[in-house]
Design an enzyme around this catalytic site. Sequence first.
Site, mmCIF file in Angstrom:
data_model
loop_
_atom_site.group_PDB
_atom_site.id
_atom_site.type_symbol
_atom_site.label_atom_id
_atom_site.label_comp_id
_atom_site.label_asym_id
_atom_site.label_seq_id
_atom_site.Cartn_x
_atom_site.Cartn_y
_atom_site.Cartn_z
ATOM 1 N N MET A 63 -16.531 23.604 80.588
ATOM 2 C CA MET A 63 -15.491 23.309 81.576
ATOM 3 C C MET A 63 -14.833 21.962 81.285
ATOM 4 O O MET A 63 -13.614 21.821 81.389
ATOM 5 C CB MET A 63 -16.081 23.334 82.993
ATOM 6 C CG MET A 63 -15.038 23.203 84.094
ATOM 7 S SD MET A 63 -13.791 24.514 84.017
ATOM 8 C CE MET A 63 -14.477 25.722 85.159
ATOM 9 N N LYS B 81 -48.694 7.703 104.748
ATOM 10 C CA LYS B 81 -50.015 8.245 104.399
ATOM 11 C C LYS B 81 -51.061 8.005 105.477
ATOM 12 O O LYS B 81 -51.918 8.856 105.721
ATOM 13 C CB LYS B 81 -50.479 7.624 103.073
ATOM 14 C CG LYS B 81 -51.690 8.310 102.484
ATOM 15 C CD LYS B 81 -52.022 7.783 101.098
ATOM 16 C CE LYS B 81 -53.169 8.582 100.491
ATOM 17 N NZ LYS B 81 -53.511 8.111 99.142
ATOM 18 N N PHE C 100 -46.539 0.083 95.979
ATOM 19 C CA PHE C 100 -46.458 1.030 94.862
ATOM 20 C C PHE C 100 -45.853 2.346 95.347
ATOM 21 O O PHE C 100 -46.272 2.902 96.356
ATOM 22 C CB PHE C 100 -47.855 1.259 94.269
ATOM 23 C CG PHE C 100 -47.854 2.288 93.166
ATOM 24 C CD1 PHE C 100 -47.198 2.041 91.973
ATOM 25 C CD2 PHE C 100 -48.491 3.505 93.333
ATOM 26 C CE1 PHE C 100 -47.182 2.993 90.966
ATOM 27 C CE2 PHE C 100 -48.486 4.459 92.330
ATOM 28 C CZ PHE C 100 -47.828 4.202 91.146
ATOM 29 N N GLN C 101 -44.871 2.830 94.644
ATOM 30 C CA GLN C 101 -44.147 4.057 94.986
ATOM 31 C C GLN C 101 -43.555 4.003 96.393
ATOM 32 O O GLN C 101 -43.464 5.015 97.082
ATOM 33 C CB GLN C 101 -45.029 5.297 94.788
ATOM 34 C CG GLN C 101 -45.381 5.507 93.308
ATOM 35 C CD GLN C 101 -45.987 6.873 93.018
ATOM 36 O OE1 GLN C 101 -46.661 7.458 93.847
ATOM 37 N NE2 GLN C 101 -45.750 7.371 91.801
ATOM 38 N N GLU D 160 -39.403 17.400 91.020
ATOM 39 C CA GLU D 160 -39.107 17.506 92.456
ATOM 40 C C GLU D 160 -37.710 18.048 92.726
ATOM 41 O O GLU D 160 -37.471 18.721 93.723
ATOM 42 C CB GLU D 160 -39.292 16.152 93.141
ATOM 43 C CG GLU D 160 -40.745 15.706 93.270
ATOM 44 C CD GLU D 160 -41.249 14.939 92.053
ATOM 45 O OE1 GLU D 160 -40.529 14.886 91.030
ATOM 46 O OE2 GLU D 160 -42.363 14.386 92.132
#
Lengths: 562, 165
Positions: free
Chosen positions: A471, A160, A110-111, A48
């Site tokens: 760096m 949802k 969940f999630q 993502e």
Amino acid sequence: MTGAKMVTESLHEEGVDVVFGYPGGAIMNVYDEIYKQDNFQHILTRHEQAAIHAAEGYAKSTGKVGVAIVTSGPGFTNAVTGLADAYMDSIPLVVISGQVPTTIIGTDGFQEIDAIGISRPCTKHNYLINHIDDIARVMKEAFHIASTGRPGPVHVDIPKDITAQMGIFDYSKPVDLPTYKPTVNYNKRQLKKAMEAISKAKKPLLYVGGGAVLANCSEEIREFSKLTNIPAVETLMARGVMGHDNKMFFGMLGMHGEYAANMAAHETDLLISLGARFDDRVTGRLDQFAKKAKVIHIDIDPTSIDKLVDTNYPIVGDLKVTLKGMLEAASEMKFNDYSNWNDLLLEYREKQPLRFIDSTETIKPQWPIVRIGELLGDKAIVSTDVGQHQMWAAQFYPFSRPRQFVTSGGLGTMGFGLPAAMGVARGNPDKISINITGDGSILMNIQELMTCVESKLPVINVILNNNYLGMVRQWQTMFYGNRLSETVLDAQPNFQMLVEAFGGVGYKVKTKEEFDAALKDAVKQKKVAMIEVIVDRNEDVLPMVPNGHALNEMTLIGDTDA
Amino acid sequence: MHSDNHYYDKEITRQVISVVVLNENNALSRIVGLFSARGYNIDSLTVAPVEGSDYSRMTIVTTGDKRVISQIVKQLNKLIPILKVNEHKDVIEKDTVLMKFSIDNNLADIDVIAKTYHGSIQDVTDDAIIVSATDSAARIANFISVMQKYKPLEIVRSGIVAIER
């Protein structure tokens, strides 16, 4: 229609032609609608974070709003780095995330994660949609807010059950936000005062920032500089605005800025800030920055003005609109003769040109950048990751126009380059998308090689491999007694085999001839490529203004050899 | 930097700011989050709906030098759901305190002191009395300090509401 269809219809109404994303449980209703439509393409990234960076690369290089879709919980939290990156660099994005059903919110489902609680400090604005009737309004507001004023990412979180419900979709109502009215038109009296100050100045300097890219006013700035004979310097985010071959342009300023540019900022008596924000990597020691100068600060965001330095002539407004006003005023005004000032800067440039000491035995890391510039020049759009290679790209690539350089400036996100270059490739099929990267950064989103192969995004990755996190290694050498704590990357993949395993083409080069051949072949192949260049591993980025020092206190080539 | 035109003095001042903000779930967290993210102080914060509108008014008391105060006002204005930010110069402000004392105290004394601070005894039970007072923040602080000798069992302050003269 369903809430999910309203989401895809909103994207269609906004003229979106590509969405980057990754499906999951809470966003499945929307993905079902994506499957059923062909108004826009969906590109499946492999993480993502990469979806957001790809949308950023697309937005930065095209000027359009980038769109990404992710699921709830880990899908969203993976996206947060991208949101923060876009927020710091003012990139217009609309990021849609799924959320657990409203009936589950607050129960540690969940999630489930408090997505808008997390995105609040790293977005321009965010929404949790509580009702299906709000979808059209929120989507329209999201695009409006992302792309107007000082642009930025807007996050829309949709539960949802809302995407499953049925409702009436009406996208025709205009955006009505009484609490959000960015100031576009400048104050005329303020501008008049500023113009008078410019006409009286002896050493005025245009300090051009990323706002000039966002406001699409490169032409106006070039014209103003030409008309008034006032020299210009650019920040990292503004690279390309003036054009590399413009004789009024004296380079990038800042920690790794060109000598002439930093001296110009040090010597100027009137600093004209055009969409810049006095970042600490630009100013060096703040109380010494442009110490001799009065300041004109033009910005669309009032919070940028007087945030770090006291401004004598603050002007809030759209930069393009303001510059048009300045050009109009300038055409009827007399300016001082700034040729002595320009000559002084030329002297600085001749004394300490931006350079590197080339070698016949090894490839210096700056060389491939110069060479890509020679071979591809205007035809390439250059993305970078973060580190030494990023600074060298900013210093040495001959940028001829804005939106030709896509880099993570504010947040400094390693792993930005490859996915951003995918967005560039998708948005600019007629250009060559080059990602200049390092052996550290490239592994931070390496999975995106799969996306490039699947979605036919011919990104050419040029890895400047110095077997270091370069760096940090440079700072350790300079400021930490050369104790190379966790920066030596002895363990390395076989990059050539790695990219070939994904289905791309790989090259490992150790000589300039091999590099030329590899780059030419990669351009011809038109698929994702990885050119690993073994470079001189001890090269430092110079000039360098050490932390806490003033811009005129630069470490230059030759200073570090002793 | 040259600073002929105006400059920010470094003196730390107290500032009352009122904010008119759209009623939405996140408005309070946006404002509080802004203060914590940028290291600004909140000395007091009150919030209540504005009659007959979709807006709420927040009254925030903060401290900082002029640059900080000016940044706070601009940063608040930048938040999308904020309609108006007032940086008050000349305000009437009120703070309310509720204090609980044991019934064993000299109630007459408490009542007299409370009255000097525009307060009074609000409630009496078998073992405690509750006193309230409404006055300027400084006077309420003073009142609380004076009342310490009666050993308050509990002290609750409202935070400040303010209105421009």
